[in-house]
Enzyme design. Sequence first.
Site, PDB file in Angstrom:
ATOM      1  N   ALA A   1     -21.071  26.833 -27.717  1.00 49.66           N
ATOM      2  CA  ALA A   1     -22.312  26.456 -27.035  1.00 49.66           C
ATOM      3  C   ALA A   1     -23.466  26.292 -28.029  1.00 49.66           C
ATOM      4  CB  ALA A   1     -22.667  27.511 -25.988  1.00 49.66           C
ATOM      5  N   PRO A   2     -24.361  25.327 -27.789  1.00 48.45           N
ATOM      6  CA  PRO A   2     -24.436  24.453 -26.618  1.00 48.45           C
ATOM      7  C   PRO A   2     -23.532  23.224 -26.665  1.00 48.45           C
ATOM      8  CG  PRO A   2     -26.293  24.026 -28.061  1.00 48.45           C
ATOM      9  CD  PRO A   2     -25.536  25.183 -28.685  1.00 48.45           C
ATOM     10  N   GLY A   3     -22.721  23.073 -27.724  1.00 46.86           N
ATOM     11  CA  GLY A   3     -21.691  22.049 -27.705  1.00 46.86           C
ATOM     12  C   GLY A   3     -21.808  20.937 -28.718  1.00 46.86           C
TER      13      GLY A   3
ATOM     14  N   CYS B   1     -25.776  29.317 -39.427  1.00 42.06           N
ATOM     15  CA  CYS B   1     -27.066  28.660 -39.663  1.00 42.06           C
ATOM     16  C   CYS B   1     -28.021  29.671 -40.273  1.00 42.06           C
ATOM     17  CB  CYS B   1     -27.627  28.061 -38.380  1.00 42.06           C
ATOM     18  SG  CYS B   1     -27.869  29.253 -37.048  1.00 42.06           S
TER      19      CYS B   1
END
Length: 442
Positions: free
Chosen positions: A257-259, A375
Site C-alpha cells: 500500500a498504497p500500491g 524511503c
Amino acid sequence: MVSLQALLKMELEDGYSNLVLDGALKAAKLEKRDEALASALFYGVLERRLTLDAVIAAHSKIKIKKMSPQVRNILRLGVYQLLFSDKIPPSAAVDESVKLTRACRQASACGFVNAVLRAVQRDTAALSPAKGAGLAQRLSFLYSCPQWLVALWLKHYGEVDTEGMLKAFLRPSRVCVRVNTTRVTGEELLRILAGEGVKARPDEHLKTALWLENAGAVEKIGAFQKGLFHVQDLASQLCCQALDAKPGDTVFDVCAAPGGKAFTTAEHMQDRGTLTACDLYESRVRLIESGAKRLGLTCVKARVQDASKPQEAPCLADRVLCDVPCFGLGDIGRKPEIRYKMPDLLAKFPPMQYNILCIASKLVKPGGLLVYSTCSLTPQENEEVAERFLSEHPDFVPKTLDLPDALLRPCDRGSHRATLLPHISQSDGFFLAAMTRIKPAE
C-alpha cells in the site's frame, strides 16, 4: 488564520501535514489565491521551524516553551514572512501578526509579538548561525534540520552530500508520474496532457516518468481519471526498474500500500502474470484494488497479509519486492514534519525490517530476485539490514543494479545496492538492494 489553525493542530495533535492542511482548507472555503498563500505559509513554517525558533529565541526574553501555542505559532508565521517570503511586505507581516494575536484572544501578548517581530525586522544578521557554531550546528540552523540527524548524515555521507541533500529537501516539491504503458505511450500522454492544459516533460533518464509542472489537483485531470498514469516518485520507479519483472512472472509485493510500486511492476509485466500485493490493513488493500481498477491492471491481486508473519503454503515467486516500513527520512521534502520525529523511534525499525526481509526471502524461488528497499536515509535501516541478511543467508548473493549512473553516487555505481540522494537523483531519498537466490548445491 487558516495557516495558524493548521500549525496548531500539527503541534498539539501531531497529525499528517497534508491531511491537516486539507481539512483546514476545506473548512475555510477560501478563494484559490488565498488558499495558495495559506498553503505556502503552513508548509514554509513547518519546514523552517527549527530556524524560526532559533531566531525567535535570539530576539525574545521569554523562552519559546513558555509561550502559549498560539503566540509561539503566530511568531513563527511572522518571522517566516519577514525572512523567507517576498509575497507580504514586512510592515504588513508585523501588523497582521498583531491582529492575529488579538483575534486569538491573546491581547495581552500583542505588544510582545510586535516587539519581537520589529527586532527581527531590524536585524540584518538574523539568518546568520551563532558565532563559533560547529558544522552540524551551522547546517542545523541554516536548513532547519535536527542536529542529531545532521551529525548522522555528516558521518555517513560527508559534508558535500549532506548539505546538498538538506538544500534539496527545501526546494519546492514537484509531481512525478508514471505512464501507464499498458494503455498509452509517454509521447501520447504528453499530447493528451497538453490538450488538457497540463504542462509536462519527460524525465531525462527514465522515459516512463513525466514531471508535471502546473498540475494542480492531479485527481481532477482527465488522463488520471482514465487511468493513463499514476503519481509515483522517481525513486520508486527506479526501484521497480531494479525489480525487473517480466511478462508472465509471479511477483510478490509484501508491503504494497498504497500500491504505486505494484502498479508500475504490473505495467513492466504488460499486465501478464500474477502480482500479489499485500498489506496489513483492509482499508489499504481496498486502496490498492481501487488504483489497479482505475489503471485497468488485472494481474494485480490485493490481499490482507501481515508481512512480519510467514505465509501459509505460498507459491514461490520470480520476483519479491520488500519495501519495508521505515523512519521515512527520505520523504522530508514532501512531509516536513518527519524531521521532527524523536531519534529514539529509529531503534524500533531495523529489527522489524530485518524480520520482514527474512520472511519475504522465503517467497523467492531459486534463481529469483529479492529487492529490499526503504524511503529512509540511515545506515541502520539500509546497508546494515541488507548486509546482515546476505551474511546470514548464504543462499542469496548480491545482484548488480541496472540503474542510470547519473542518478547514483559514484560509490554506488556497479553495486548491488544504492542510496538515492535527492540532490543527485532529483527524487525522494531512497535505498534499495538487490539479491538473487542461488540454486542449492546438488
